[in-house]
Design a protein around this motif. Structure first.
Motif, PDB file in Angstrom:
ATOM      1  N   ASN A   7       0.696  -1.352  -0.073  1.00 20.24           N
ATOM      2  CA  ASN A   7       0.099   0.351  -0.007  1.00 20.24           C
ATOM      3  C   ASN A   7       1.089   1.386   0.263  1.00 20.24           C
ATOM      4  O   ASN A   7       1.926   1.910   0.653  1.00 20.24           O
ATOM      5  CB  ASN A   7      -0.351   0.286   1.293  1.00 20.24           C
ATOM      6  CG  ASN A   7      -1.162   1.257   1.437  1.00 20.24           C
ATOM      7  OD1 ASN A   7      -2.225   2.053   0.922  1.00 20.24           O
ATOM      8  ND2 ASN A   7      -1.999   1.526   2.252  1.00 20.24           N
ATOM      9  N   LYS A   9       0.100   3.989  -0.420  1.00 20.41           N
ATOM     10  CA  LYS A   9      -0.733   5.414   0.457  1.00 20.41           C
ATOM     11  C   LYS A   9      -0.509   6.472  -0.529  1.00 20.41           C
ATOM     12  O   LYS A   9      -0.194   6.518  -1.587  1.00 20.41           O
ATOM     13  CB  LYS A   9      -0.033   5.848   1.638  1.00 20.41           C
ATOM     14  CG  LYS A   9       0.019   4.235   2.896  1.00 20.41           C
ATOM     15  CD  LYS A   9       0.304   4.947   4.084  1.00 20.41           C
ATOM     16  CE  LYS A   9      -0.144   3.470   5.317  1.00 20.41           C
ATOM     17  NZ  LYS A   9       0.009   3.392   6.248  1.00 20.41           N
ATOM     18  N   HIS A  92      -9.950   1.296   4.714  1.00 14.83           N
ATOM     19  CA  HIS A  92      -7.892   1.432   5.350  1.00 14.83           C
ATOM     20  C   HIS A  92      -8.207   2.593   6.662  1.00 14.83           C
ATOM     21  O   HIS A  92      -9.001   3.267   6.280  1.00 14.83           O
ATOM     22  CB  HIS A  92      -7.058   2.324   4.707  1.00 14.83           C
ATOM     23  CG  HIS A  92      -5.506   1.973   4.969  1.00 14.83           C
ATOM     24  ND1 HIS A  92      -5.281   3.307   5.785  1.00 14.83           N
ATOM     25  CD2 HIS A  92      -4.858   1.543   4.913  1.00 14.83           C
ATOM     26  CE1 HIS A  92      -4.145   2.462   6.620  1.00 14.83           C
ATOM     27  NE2 HIS A  92      -3.567   1.696   5.856  1.00 14.83           N
ATOM     28  N   GLU A  94      -7.010   4.592   7.296  1.00 15.52           N
ATOM     29  CA  GLU A  94      -6.585   6.936   7.092  1.00 15.52           C
ATOM     30  C   GLU A  94      -8.229   6.956   6.413  1.00 15.52           C
ATOM     31  O   GLU A  94      -8.241   8.032   6.800  1.00 15.52           O
ATOM     32  CB  GLU A  94      -5.071   6.073   6.604  1.00 15.52           C
ATOM     33  CG  GLU A  94      -4.121   6.062   7.247  1.00 15.52           C
ATOM     34  CD  GLU A  94      -2.837   5.750   6.691  1.00 15.52           C
ATOM     35  OE1 GLU A  94      -2.798   5.495   5.083  1.00 15.52           O
ATOM     36  OE2 GLU A  94      -1.698   5.266   7.087  1.00 15.52           O
ATOM     37  N   GLU A 158      -5.525  -4.764  10.323  1.00 14.61           N
ATOM     38  CA  GLU A 158      -4.434  -3.801  10.327  1.00 14.61           C
ATOM     39  C   GLU A 158      -4.933  -3.211  12.299  1.00 14.61           C
ATOM     40  O   GLU A 158      -5.550  -2.099  12.224  1.00 14.61           O
ATOM     41  CB  GLU A 158      -4.511  -2.446  10.033  1.00 14.61           C
ATOM     42  CG  GLU A 158      -3.861  -3.549   7.902  1.00 14.61           C
ATOM     43  CD  GLU A 158      -3.825  -2.069   7.073  1.00 14.61           C
ATOM     44  OE1 GLU A 158      -2.379  -2.512   6.829  1.00 14.61           O
ATOM     45  OE2 GLU A 158      -4.174  -1.438   7.089  1.00 14.61           O
ATOM     46  N   ALA A 162      -0.655   0.358  15.100  1.00 15.14           N
ATOM     47  CA  ALA A 162       0.507  -0.735  14.498  1.00 15.14           C
ATOM     48  C   ALA A 162       0.774  -0.013  13.426  1.00 15.14           C
ATOM     49  O   ALA A 162       2.249  -0.170  12.368  1.00 15.14           O
ATOM     50  CB  ALA A 162       0.240  -2.110  14.407  1.00 15.14           C
ATOM     51  N   ILE A 163      -0.166   0.912  12.614  1.00 13.40           N
ATOM     52  CA  ILE A 163      -0.048   0.926  11.459  1.00 13.40           C
ATOM     53  C   ILE A 163       0.975   2.344  11.593  1.00 13.40           C
ATOM     54  O   ILE A 163       1.013   3.560  12.094  1.00 13.40           O
ATOM     55  CB  ILE A 163      -0.764   1.767  10.720  1.00 13.40           C
ATOM     56  CG1 ILE A 163      -1.890   0.269  10.856  1.00 13.40           C
ATOM     57  CG2 ILE A 163      -0.742   1.752   9.195  1.00 13.40           C
ATOM     58  CD1 ILE A 163      -3.184   0.937   9.983  1.00 13.40           C
ATOM     59  N   GLY A 164       2.404   2.262  10.958  1.00  9.19           N
ATOM     60  CA  GLY A 164       3.188   3.717  10.321  1.00  9.19           C
ATOM     61  C   GLY A 164       3.860   3.930  11.962  1.00  9.19           C
ATOM     62  O   GLY A 164       4.649   4.685  12.234  1.00  9.19           O
ATOM     63  N   GLY A 193       1.008  -3.425   9.550  1.00 10.97           N
ATOM     64  CA  GLY A 193       1.803  -2.877  10.750  1.00 10.97           C
ATOM     65  C   GLY A 193       2.606  -3.196  10.977  1.00 10.97           C
ATOM     66  O   GLY A 193       3.194  -3.930  12.184  1.00 10.97           O
ATOM     67  N   SER A 194       3.502  -2.276  10.697  1.00  4.81           N
ATOM     68  CA  SER A 194       4.387  -2.177  10.540  1.00  4.81           C
ATOM     69  C   SER A 194       5.621  -3.869  10.184  1.00  4.81           C
ATOM     70  O   SER A 194       6.517  -3.758  10.463  1.00  4.81           O
ATOM     71  CB  SER A 194       5.096  -2.131  12.250  1.00  4.81           C
ATOM     72  OG  SER A 194       4.912  -0.413  12.127  1.00  4.81           O
ATOM     73  N   VAL A 195       4.765  -4.152   8.890  1.00  2.00           N
ATOM     74  CA  VAL A 195       5.874  -5.712   8.874  1.00  2.00           C
ATOM     75  C   VAL A 195       7.089  -4.948   7.894  1.00  2.00           C
ATOM     76  O   VAL A 195       6.680  -3.790   6.864  1.00  2.00           O
ATOM     77  CB  VAL A 195       4.924  -6.055   7.361  1.00  2.00           C
ATOM     78  CG1 VAL A 195       5.304  -6.688   7.039  1.00  2.00           C
ATOM     79  CG2 VAL A 195       3.208  -6.560   8.833  1.00  2.00           C
ATOM     80  N   LEU A 213      -0.258  -6.800   4.600  1.00  2.18           N
ATOM     81  CA  LEU A 213      -0.563  -5.381   3.606  1.00  2.18           C
ATOM     82  C   LEU A 213       0.743  -4.155   4.270  1.00  2.18           C
ATOM     83  O   LEU A 213       0.497  -4.106   5.812  1.00  2.18           O
ATOM     84  CB  LEU A 213      -1.747  -4.909   3.231  1.00  2.18           C
ATOM     85  CG  LEU A 213      -2.143  -3.666   3.503  1.00  2.18           C
ATOM     86  CD1 LEU A 213      -2.021  -4.277   1.502  1.00  2.18           C
ATOM     87  CD2 LEU A 213      -3.435  -3.163   3.785  1.00  2.18           C
ATOM     88  N   VAL A 214       1.396  -4.573   3.151  1.00  5.36           N
ATOM     89  CA  VAL A 214       2.673  -3.372   3.975  1.00  5.36           C
ATOM     90  C   VAL A 214       2.727  -2.650   3.532  1.00  5.36           C
ATOM     91  O   VAL A 214       2.732  -1.668   2.310  1.00  5.36           O
ATOM     92  CB  VAL A 214       4.051  -4.356   3.169  1.00  5.36           C
ATOM     93  CG1 VAL A 214       5.483  -3.404   3.532  1.00  5.36           C
ATOM     94  CG2 VAL A 214       4.148  -5.877   3.050  1.00  5.36           C
ATOM     95  N   GLY A 215       2.359  -1.056   4.051  1.00  6.93           N
ATOM     96  CA  GLY A 215       2.770   0.451   3.679  1.00  6.93           C
ATOM     97  C   GLY A 215       4.528   0.283   3.756  1.00  6.93           C
ATOM     98  O   GLY A 215       4.531   0.758   2.824  1.00  6.93           O
ATOM     99  N   GLY A 216       4.906   1.296   4.401  1.00  5.45           N
ATOM    100  CA  GLY A 216       6.207   1.924   4.809  1.00  5.45           C
ATOM    101  C   GLY A 216       7.357   1.452   3.627  1.00  5.45           C
ATOM    102  O   GLY A 216       8.182   1.356   2.996  1.00  5.45           O
TER     103      GLY A 216
HETATM  104  P1  PGA Z   1       2.585   0.206   7.477  1.00  6.66           P
HETATM  105  O1  PGA Z   1       1.470   0.687   6.566  1.00  6.66           O
HETATM  106  O2  PGA Z   1       3.156  -1.184   7.211  1.00  6.66           O
HETATM  107  O3  PGA Z   1       3.588   1.630   7.021  1.00  6.66           O
HETATM  108  O4  PGA Z   1       2.748   0.138   9.464  1.00  6.66           O
HETATM  109  C1  PGA Z   1       0.566  -0.376   6.869  1.00  6.66           C
HETATM  110  C2  PGA Z   1      -0.576   0.154   6.520  1.00  6.66           C
HETATM  111  O5  PGA Z   1      -1.009   0.874   6.416  1.00  6.66           O
HETATM  112  O6  PGA Z   1      -1.089  -0.635   5.222  1.00  6.66           O
END
Ligand code: PGA
Length: 232
Positions: A7, A9, A92, A94, A158, A162-164, A193-195, A213-216
Protein backbone atom coordinates in the motif's frame (compact mmCIF):
# COMPACT_ATOMS: atom_id res chain seq x y z
CA UNK A 1 -2.56 -18.76 -0.78
CA UNK A 2 -0.05 -16.17 0.38
CA UNK A 3 -0.59 -12.57 -0.70
CA UNK A 4 1.80 -9.68 -0.16
CA UNK A 5 0.28 -6.31 -0.99
CA UNK A 6 2.13 -3.00 -0.99
CA UNK A 7 0.00 0.00 0.00
CA UNK A 8 1.89 3.04 -1.27
CA UNK A 9 -0.53 5.53 0.31
CA UNK A 10 0.13 9.07 -1.02
CA UNK A 11 3.61 8.26 -2.34
CA UNK A 12 4.99 7.88 -5.87
CA UNK A 13 3.60 9.83 -8.81
CA UNK A 14 3.54 8.23 -12.28
CA UNK A 15 7.26 8.63 -12.98
CA UNK A 16 8.40 7.02 -9.75
CA UNK A 17 5.68 4.37 -9.96
CA UNK A 18 6.83 3.30 -13.44
CA UNK A 19 10.44 3.05 -12.32
CA UNK A 20 9.47 1.06 -9.22
CA UNK A 21 7.34 -1.38 -11.21
CA UNK A 22 10.04 -1.95 -13.81
CA UNK A 23 12.50 -2.70 -11.00
CA UNK A 24 9.96 -5.01 -9.32
CA UNK A 25 9.55 -6.95 -12.58
CA UNK A 26 13.26 -7.57 -12.56
CA UNK A 27 13.44 -8.42 -8.84
CA UNK A 28 13.86 -11.91 -7.45
CA UNK A 29 10.29 -12.76 -6.40
CA UNK A 30 9.36 -16.22 -5.11
CA UNK A 31 6.94 -18.62 -6.79
CA UNK A 32 3.75 -19.31 -4.88
CA UNK A 33 3.37 -15.80 -3.45
CA UNK A 34 0.82 -13.45 -5.00
CA UNK A 35 2.25 -9.94 -5.18
CA UNK A 36 0.19 -6.77 -5.48
CA UNK A 37 1.02 -3.05 -5.51
CA UNK A 38 -1.49 -0.29 -4.71
CA UNK A 39 -0.28 3.06 -6.09
CA UNK A 40 -2.23 6.35 -5.89
CA UNK A 41 -4.93 6.79 -8.58
CA UNK A 42 -2.76 8.98 -10.82
CA UNK A 43 -0.06 6.29 -11.01
CA UNK A 44 -2.29 3.30 -11.73
CA UNK A 45 -2.06 3.46 -15.53
CA UNK A 46 1.73 3.66 -15.38
CA UNK A 47 1.90 0.70 -12.98
CA UNK A 48 -0.46 -1.42 -15.10
CA UNK A 49 1.64 -0.71 -18.17
CA UNK A 50 4.97 -1.39 -16.45
CA UNK A 51 3.70 -4.71 -15.01
CA UNK A 52 1.85 -5.93 -18.13
CA UNK A 53 2.48 -9.62 -18.80
CA UNK A 54 3.55 -10.32 -15.20
CA UNK A 55 1.60 -11.98 -12.37
CA UNK A 56 1.94 -8.85 -10.23
CA UNK A 57 -1.48 -7.26 -9.70
CA UNK A 58 -2.24 -3.56 -9.52
CA UNK A 59 -4.80 -2.42 -6.94
CA UNK A 60 -6.31 1.00 -6.23
CA UNK A 61 -6.48 2.33 -2.67
CA UNK A 62 -10.19 3.12 -2.71
CA UNK A 63 -13.26 2.87 -4.96
CA UNK A 64 -16.76 4.38 -4.97
CA UNK A 65 -20.01 2.42 -4.69
CA UNK A 66 -21.74 3.81 -7.78
CA UNK A 67 -20.87 3.21 -11.39
CA UNK A 68 -20.88 6.94 -12.16
CA UNK A 69 -22.52 10.12 -10.90
CA UNK A 70 -22.08 13.44 -9.12
CA UNK A 71 -19.43 12.28 -6.65
CA UNK A 72 -16.58 14.79 -6.91
CA UNK A 73 -13.19 13.29 -6.20
CA UNK A 74 -14.24 9.65 -6.50
CA UNK A 75 -13.65 6.89 -9.06
CA UNK A 76 -15.73 3.77 -9.77
CA UNK A 77 -14.99 0.09 -10.28
CA UNK A 78 -15.64 0.12 -14.07
CA UNK A 79 -13.24 3.08 -14.42
CA UNK A 80 -10.52 1.16 -12.61
CA UNK A 81 -11.21 -1.97 -14.64
CA UNK A 82 -10.94 0.00 -17.88
CA UNK A 83 -7.39 0.86 -16.80
CA UNK A 84 -6.53 -2.78 -16.16
CA UNK A 85 -6.66 -2.47 -12.37
CA UNK A 86 -7.29 -5.84 -10.72
CA UNK A 87 -8.62 -4.85 -7.32
CA UNK A 88 -8.78 -2.23 -4.62
CA UNK A 89 -8.11 -1.64 -0.95
CA UNK A 90 -11.24 -0.46 0.88
CA UNK A 91 -11.79 0.95 4.37
CA UNK A 92 -8.17 1.62 5.27
CA UNK A 93 -7.94 3.13 8.76
CA UNK A 94 -6.55 6.35 7.26
CA UNK A 95 -9.76 6.65 5.21
CA UNK A 96 -11.76 6.07 8.38
CA UNK A 97 -9.65 8.50 10.45
CA UNK A 98 -9.17 11.41 8.00
CA UNK A 99 -12.08 11.09 5.59
CA UNK A 100 -14.92 10.05 7.86
CA UNK A 101 -15.49 6.61 6.37
CA UNK A 102 -17.85 4.54 8.48
CA UNK A 103 -18.54 0.81 8.50
CA UNK A 104 -21.65 1.53 6.40
CA UNK A 105 -19.66 3.41 3.74
CA UNK A 106 -16.96 0.75 3.69
CA UNK A 107 -19.58 -1.98 3.27
CA UNK A 108 -21.18 -0.17 0.32
CA UNK A 109 -17.80 0.20 -1.34
CA UNK A 110 -16.94 -3.46 -0.77
CA UNK A 111 -20.25 -4.73 -2.15
CA UNK A 112 -20.05 -2.54 -5.24
CA UNK A 113 -16.48 -3.53 -6.05
CA UNK A 114 -17.23 -7.24 -5.65
CA UNK A 115 -20.36 -6.92 -7.79
CA UNK A 116 -18.24 -5.49 -10.58
CA UNK A 117 -15.70 -8.28 -10.22
CA UNK A 118 -12.90 -6.27 -8.65
CA UNK A 119 -10.84 -8.03 -6.01
CA UNK A 120 -11.09 -6.32 -2.62
CA UNK A 121 -8.79 -6.02 0.39
CA UNK A 122 -11.13 -4.75 3.12
CA UNK A 123 -9.29 -3.28 6.11
CA UNK A 124 -10.35 -3.54 9.73
CA UNK A 125 -8.58 -3.04 13.05
CA UNK A 126 -8.88 -1.58 16.52
CA UNK A 127 -7.31 1.62 17.86
CA UNK A 128 -4.96 1.64 20.88
CA UNK A 129 -7.78 3.02 23.01
CA UNK A 130 -10.16 0.25 21.96
CA UNK A 131 -7.53 -2.41 22.70
CA UNK A 132 -6.79 -0.86 26.12
CA UNK A 133 -10.50 -0.94 26.95
CA UNK A 134 -10.62 -4.64 26.05
CA UNK A 135 -12.96 -3.87 23.13
CA UNK A 136 -10.80 -5.36 20.34
CA UNK A 137 -13.00 -8.35 19.55
CA UNK A 138 -16.19 -6.29 19.74
CA UNK A 139 -14.74 -3.73 17.28
CA UNK A 140 -13.55 -6.40 14.86
CA UNK A 141 -16.92 -8.15 15.01
CA UNK A 142 -18.72 -4.87 14.27
CA UNK A 143 -16.41 -4.08 11.35
CA UNK A 144 -17.01 -7.41 9.59
CA UNK A 145 -20.68 -7.79 10.59
CA UNK A 146 -22.09 -6.77 7.21
CA UNK A 147 -19.47 -8.44 5.04
CA UNK A 148 -20.10 -11.81 3.42
CA UNK A 149 -17.56 -14.30 2.09
CA UNK A 150 -16.76 -13.86 -1.59
CA UNK A 151 -14.06 -15.55 -3.68
CA UNK A 152 -12.65 -12.09 -4.47
CA UNK A 153 -12.66 -10.78 -0.88
CA UNK A 154 -9.64 -10.67 1.41
CA UNK A 155 -9.69 -9.00 4.83
CA UNK A 156 -6.67 -7.15 6.20
CA UNK A 157 -6.38 -6.94 9.98
CA UNK A 158 -4.43 -3.78 10.71
CA UNK A 159 -4.37 -2.71 14.34
CA UNK A 160 -4.40 1.09 14.03
CA UNK A 161 -1.74 1.46 16.73
CA UNK A 162 0.66 -0.66 14.63
CA UNK A 163 0.35 1.31 11.38
CA UNK A 164 3.42 3.36 10.57
CA UNK A 165 4.51 3.28 14.21
CA UNK A 166 7.13 0.54 14.17
CA UNK A 167 4.97 -1.27 16.77
CA UNK A 168 3.97 -4.64 15.35
CA UNK A 169 1.34 -6.87 16.87
CA UNK A 170 3.07 -9.98 18.18
CA UNK A 171 2.46 -13.02 15.98
CA UNK A 172 0.30 -14.44 18.78
CA UNK A 173 -1.83 -11.26 18.98
CA UNK A 174 -2.28 -11.21 15.21
CA UNK A 175 -3.12 -14.92 15.14
CA UNK A 176 -5.73 -14.45 17.87
CA UNK A 177 -7.40 -11.54 16.05
CA UNK A 178 -7.38 -13.47 12.78
CA UNK A 179 -8.99 -16.50 14.43
CA UNK A 180 -11.74 -14.29 15.85
CA UNK A 181 -12.45 -12.84 12.43
CA UNK A 182 -12.22 -16.15 10.57
CA UNK A 183 -14.88 -17.58 12.91
CA UNK A 184 -17.21 -14.88 11.58
CA UNK A 185 -16.20 -14.75 7.94
CA UNK A 186 -14.08 -17.41 6.32
CA UNK A 187 -11.91 -15.51 3.84
CA UNK A 188 -8.13 -15.16 3.48
CA UNK A 189 -6.65 -12.67 5.94
CA UNK A 190 -3.67 -10.36 5.72
CA UNK A 191 -1.90 -8.82 8.68
CA UNK A 192 -0.84 -5.17 8.35
CA UNK A 193 1.04 -2.79 10.64
CA UNK A 194 4.79 -2.21 10.53
CA UNK A 195 5.55 -5.39 8.56
CA UNK A 196 9.24 -5.50 7.59
CA UNK A 197 11.63 -8.12 6.19
CA UNK A 198 12.75 -8.83 9.78
CA UNK A 199 9.32 -9.70 11.19
CA UNK A 200 7.49 -10.97 8.08
CA UNK A 201 8.46 -14.65 8.27
CA UNK A 202 7.38 -15.05 11.90
CA UNK A 203 4.05 -13.30 11.34
CA UNK A 204 3.35 -15.22 8.14
CA UNK A 205 4.15 -18.54 9.82
CA UNK A 206 0.95 -18.17 11.91
CA UNK A 207 -1.71 -20.51 10.55
CA UNK A 208 -4.45 -17.86 10.31
CA UNK A 209 -2.23 -15.27 8.58
CA UNK A 210 -2.45 -15.63 4.80
CA UNK A 211 -0.36 -12.64 3.82
CA UNK A 212 0.56 -9.07 4.61
CA UNK A 213 -0.55 -5.55 3.74
CA UNK A 214 2.66 -3.53 3.81
CA UNK A 215 2.82 0.27 3.94
CA UNK A 216 6.15 2.00 4.58
CA UNK A 217 8.29 -1.04 3.79
CA UNK A 218 6.63 -1.47 0.38
CA UNK A 219 8.07 1.79 -0.95
CA UNK A 220 11.55 0.39 -1.55
CA UNK A 221 11.83 -2.39 -4.15
CA UNK A 222 14.55 -4.39 -2.36
CA UNK A 223 12.75 -4.22 0.99
CA UNK A 224 9.41 -5.16 -0.56
CA UNK A 225 10.96 -8.05 -2.52
CA UNK A 226 12.64 -9.25 0.71
CA UNK A 227 9.21 -9.37 2.42
CA UNK A 228 7.82 -11.36 -0.54
CA UNK A 229 10.69 -13.83 -0.21
CA UNK A 230 10.18 -14.09 3.57
CA UNK A 231 6.60 -15.12 2.81
CA UNK A 232 7.52 -18.10 0.68
P1 PGA B 1 2.81 0.31 7.66
O1 PGA B 1 1.35 0.55 7.02
O2 PGA B 1 3.34 -0.99 7.09
O3 PGA B 1 3.61 1.51 7.23
O4 PGA B 1 2.62 0.23 9.13
C1 PGA B 1 0.45 -0.51 6.79
C2 PGA B 1 -0.80 0.02 6.15
O5 PGA B 1 -1.22 1.13 6.49
O6 PGA B 1 -1.39 -0.66 5.27
Amino acid sequence: MTLIAGNWKMFKGPGEAGAFCRALRAADLPDGVDVVVAPPFVSLAEAVQALAGTEIGVFAQNCHWEEEGAFTGEVSAPMLQELGVYGTIVGHSERRQWFGETDAIVTRRVHHCLEFGLHVIACIGETAEERDKGATHQVLRRQVASLEPDPNLVIAYEPVWAIGTGKTATPAMAQEAHETIKDLIDVPMLYGGSVKPENAAELLAQPAIDGALVGGASLDVDTFAAICRAAS
